[in-house]
Write an enzyme that holds these catalytic residues in place. Structure first.
Site, PDB file in Angstrom:
ATOM      1  CG  HIS A   9     -10.715   3.944 -40.084  1.00 20.85           C
ATOM      2  ND1 HIS A   9      -9.764   4.911 -39.939  1.00 20.85           N
ATOM      3  CD2 HIS A   9     -10.464   3.039 -39.102  1.00 20.85           C
ATOM      4  CE1 HIS A   9      -8.956   4.605 -38.938  1.00 20.85           C
ATOM      5  NE2 HIS A   9      -9.366   3.467 -38.398  1.00 20.85           N
TER       6      HIS A   9
HETATM    7  C1  UD1 Z   1      -9.997  -1.717 -36.873  1.00 12.44           C
HETATM    8  C2  UD1 Z   1      -9.567  -1.323 -35.452  1.00 12.44           C
HETATM    9  C3  UD1 Z   1      -9.198   0.169 -35.444  1.00 12.44           C
HETATM   10  C4  UD1 Z   1      -8.162   0.467 -36.499  1.00 12.44           C
HETATM   11  C5  UD1 Z   1      -8.610  -0.047 -37.849  1.00 12.44           C
HETATM   12  C6  UD1 Z   1      -7.483   0.125 -38.821  1.00 12.44           C
HETATM   13  C7  UD1 Z   1     -10.633  -2.432 -33.522  1.00 12.44           C
HETATM   14  C8  UD1 Z   1     -11.644  -2.298 -32.459  1.00 12.44           C
HETATM   15  N1  UD1 Z   1     -10.669  -1.486 -34.491  1.00 12.44           N
HETATM   16  O1  UD1 Z   1     -11.153  -0.993 -37.195  1.00 12.44           O
HETATM   17  O2  UD1 Z   1      -8.683   0.515 -34.179  1.00 12.44           O
HETATM   18  O3  UD1 Z   1      -7.999   1.861 -36.570  1.00 12.44           O
HETATM   19  O4  UD1 Z   1      -8.937  -1.445 -37.758  1.00 12.44           O
HETATM   20  O5  UD1 Z   1      -7.954   0.206 -40.147  1.00 12.44           O
HETATM   21  O6  UD1 Z   1      -9.849  -3.357 -33.524  1.00 12.44           O
HETATM   22  N2  UD1 Z   1     -13.797  -4.789 -43.562  1.00 12.44           N
HETATM   23  C9  UD1 Z   1     -13.644  -5.378 -44.785  1.00 12.44           C
HETATM   24  N3  UD1 Z   1     -12.405  -5.881 -45.116  1.00 12.44           N
HETATM   25  C10 UD1 Z   1     -11.357  -5.812 -44.287  1.00 12.44           C
HETATM   26  C11 UD1 Z   1     -11.511  -5.199 -43.029  1.00 12.44           C
HETATM   27  C12 UD1 Z   1     -12.740  -4.697 -42.680  1.00 12.44           C
HETATM   28  O7  UD1 Z   1     -14.567  -5.445 -45.581  1.00 12.44           O
HETATM   29  O8  UD1 Z   1     -10.261  -6.279 -44.652  1.00 12.44           O
HETATM   30  C13 UD1 Z   1     -15.117  -4.230 -43.180  1.00 12.44           C
HETATM   31  C14 UD1 Z   1     -16.072  -5.296 -42.647  1.00 12.44           C
HETATM   32  O9  UD1 Z   1     -17.369  -4.897 -42.965  1.00 12.44           O
HETATM   33  C15 UD1 Z   1     -15.846  -5.191 -41.162  1.00 12.44           C
HETATM   34  C16 UD1 Z   1     -15.688  -3.704 -40.984  1.00 12.44           C
HETATM   35  O10 UD1 Z   1     -14.952  -3.278 -42.118  1.00 12.44           O
HETATM   36  O11 UD1 Z   1     -16.910  -5.718 -40.415  1.00 12.44           O
HETATM   37  C17 UD1 Z   1     -14.965  -3.295 -39.737  1.00 12.44           C
HETATM   38  O12 UD1 Z   1     -13.735  -3.986 -39.618  1.00 12.44           O
HETATM   39  P1  UD1 Z   1     -13.050  -4.188 -38.169  1.00 12.44           P
HETATM   40  O13 UD1 Z   1     -11.741  -4.854 -38.340  1.00 12.44           O
HETATM   41  O14 UD1 Z   1     -14.006  -4.784 -37.220  1.00 12.44           O
HETATM   42  O15 UD1 Z   1     -12.829  -2.707 -37.675  1.00 12.44           O
HETATM   43  P2  UD1 Z   1     -12.124  -1.476 -38.369  1.00 12.44           P
HETATM   44  O16 UD1 Z   1     -13.151  -0.416 -38.522  1.00 12.44           O
HETATM   45  O17 UD1 Z   1     -11.352  -1.901 -39.562  1.00 12.44           O
HETATM   46  N1  UDP Z   2      -2.788   3.697 -45.014  1.00 13.33           N
HETATM   47  C1  UDP Z   2      -2.466   3.043 -46.195  1.00 13.33           C
HETATM   48  N2  UDP Z   2      -3.330   3.115 -47.245  1.00 13.33           N
HETATM   49  C2  UDP Z   2      -4.491   3.821 -47.173  1.00 13.33           C
HETATM   50  C3  UDP Z   2      -4.817   4.471 -45.954  1.00 13.33           C
HETATM   51  C4  UDP Z   2      -3.948   4.380 -44.896  1.00 13.33           C
HETATM   52  O1  UDP Z   2      -1.401   2.432 -46.296  1.00 13.33           O
HETATM   53  O2  UDP Z   2      -5.233   3.857 -48.153  1.00 13.33           O
HETATM   54  C5  UDP Z   2      -1.877   3.560 -43.871  1.00 13.33           C
HETATM   55  C6  UDP Z   2      -1.516   4.836 -43.163  1.00 13.33           C
HETATM   56  O3  UDP Z   2      -0.370   5.406 -43.740  1.00 13.33           O
HETATM   57  C7  UDP Z   2      -1.268   4.382 -41.751  1.00 13.33           C
HETATM   58  C8  UDP Z   2      -2.177   3.198 -41.603  1.00 13.33           C
HETATM   59  O4  UDP Z   2      -2.565   2.799 -42.894  1.00 13.33           O
HETATM   60  O5  UDP Z   2       0.047   3.918 -41.559  1.00 13.33           O
HETATM   61  C9  UDP Z   2      -3.325   3.639 -40.761  1.00 13.33           C
HETATM   62  O6  UDP Z   2      -4.349   2.761 -40.861  1.00 13.33           O
HETATM   63  P1  UDP Z   2      -5.774   3.153 -40.322  1.00 13.33           P
HETATM   64  O7  UDP Z   2      -5.996   4.618 -40.492  1.00 13.33           O
HETATM   65  O8  UDP Z   2      -6.713   2.223 -40.975  1.00 13.33           O
HETATM   66  O9  UDP Z   2      -5.671   2.747 -38.790  1.00 13.33           O
HETATM   67  P2  UDP Z   2      -5.291   3.537 -37.470  1.00 13.33           P
HETATM   68  O10 UDP Z   2      -3.905   4.032 -37.601  1.00 13.33           O
HETATM   69  O11 UDP Z   2      -6.307   4.624 -37.308  1.00 13.33           O
HETATM   70  O12 UDP Z   2      -5.451   2.503 -36.413  1.00 13.33           O
END
Ligand code: UD1
Ligand code: UDP
Length: 363
Positions: free
Chosen positions: A205
């Protein structure tokens, strides 16, 4: 008079997972504030239920916007929340936009700030998270470092020792509490149509992998080339980018499913032959589950697991060769990891953080 609350500000899936235990430890003192950065049910509300978190006292809706708008709109709303609720402290976790907003809001209102998972550094300025975590660490009144290495980094940056506590990472306790038992894992494998140690579990992601079409194509291509089926619980960001880049056919070669609940994810991770991921939290979880992980990233802020549980790689020959080495004899690899302790602490992290908060407020 009721004691002033401790505001716990969060916004994403990993923050819910890593702060649920702390919220439980704080009990009625916790004032849960969700910025809405993650908002799809499978990234937000479903986790609240599964982790038995109370409904947030305050639910904002900053998700789906760019970084500046997320941070700015959450900051404005949080300023009002802190004025209304007068918390004794604000707790944030990690390096997300939600964490930065909470930290800035606390700083503006002169509320003591606690940062869980302090001192991580990738030294990669292309990652928004690197900027978020540096700022939050330097604003924090209590920096809860997971490891001694994290503490050393904070000291090197001039943060006084009195502001640092080495607590371990709450994720260790979360894994221990929520990993399904072996019987439930058999049922989970059946439901997903895979056999023990005969599949790969992958999550991707990070912008460095999702936002460039060639890079995303290369990652998906390598996953499809692995000799075992690849279960791919897809992050909404990855789904959106793959569709925008016309990579649906690459996805079709994987077992793409929606984001999993935490128990199901842990259960599958514990039974997988190998994990391939760019997640931060997964790098920690494999050290508790004793499973091998290929980290598909330029850099990591969690070097503690590299060389034992994890390898840092780019897609291409290096990734494929590393996967072949593990998949040649997954059981032998798992046996090798079994006796290596997690570098991220133990199940006492939540209690240590609460003790640190109490000491901060007493001082
Ligand atoms: C964010 C965090 C990242 C973390 C990740 C966990 C920042 C800068 N990034 O990244 O560090 O690892 O969360 O998963 O804070 N979207 C949806 N539904 C949701 C969430 C996201 O559709 O519930 C889609 C939207 O298009 C959104 C995009 O994902 O614009 C990115 O979401 P965003 O929360 O900005 O960043 P992540 O890539 O999720
Ligand atoms: N995770 C989850 N379901 C999924 C993928 C990840 O519960 O389908 C959990 C995973 O075990 C971890 C957390 O989500 O605890 C990590 O989230 P993500 O990789 O989105 O964020 P990051 O840790 O990179 O910030």
């Amino acid at each position: 008079m009721a004691p002033r609350p401790i505001a716990v500000v969060l916004g994403t899936r990993p923050e819910l997972i890593k702060l649920a235990g702390l919220v439980r430890h704080l009990g009625p003192r916790a004032l849960l504030v969700h910025t809405g950065q993650h908002y799809s049910p499978e990234m937000a509300g479903d986790f609240q239920d599964e982790l038995q978190l109370p409904e947030p006292a305050v639910q904002l809706a900053v998700g789906g916007t760019g970084r500046a708008v997320q941070i700015g709109s959450a900051l404005i709303a949080l300023d009002g929340v802190l004025a209304d609720h007068q918390p004794a402290a604000v707790v944030v976790q990690g390096d997300t936009n939600a964490a930065l907003s909470g930290a800035l809001a606390a700083n503006a209102r002169e509320v003591p700030l606690v940062h869980v998972e302090a001192g991580l550094r990738s030294d990669d300025r292309r990652m928004p998270e690197e900027h978020n975590r540096v700022v939050v660490d330097h604003l924090a009144d209590l920096a809860c470092a997971a490891t001694a290495q994290n503490r050393t980094r904070l000291l090197e940056e001039g943060i006084p020792d009195a502001r640092i506590a080495v607590t371990g990472n709450p994720v260790v306790g979360a894994v221990q509490r929520l990993l399904p038992d072996p019987e439930a894992r058999i049922e989970l494998l059946r439901r997903h149509g895979v056999a023990r140690e005969s599949f790969v579990l992958s999550t991707i992601h990070r912008p460095e992998n999702t936002d460039d079409p060639d890079q995303l194509a290369a990652v998906l291509h390598d996953l499809a080339a692995l000799e075992l089926p690849v279960v791919f619980p897809i992050h909404p960001r990855t789904q959106a980018r793959a569709e925008a880049f016309g990579l649906e056919r690459e996805l079709d070669k994987l077992r793409v499913i929606g984001p999993l609940g935490y128990r199901d994810f842990l259960g599958l991770a514990a039974e997988a032959a190998l994990l391939v991921s760019d997640s931060g939290g997964v790098q920690e979880e494999v050290s508790v589950l004793k499973r091998p992980l290929l980290v598909v990233r330029r850099s990591t802020e969690r070097p503690e697991a590299i060389g034992t549980f994890a390898q840092l790689l780019q897609p291409g020959p290096a990734l494929l060769a590393a996967a072949v080495r593990v998949l040649d004899d997954p059981a032998a690899e798992h046996a090798r990891l079994e006796s290596i302790p997690s570098p991220f602490g133990d199940e006492t992290a939540d209690a240590q953080i609460v003790a640190g908060i109490d000491a901060l407020l007493a001082g």
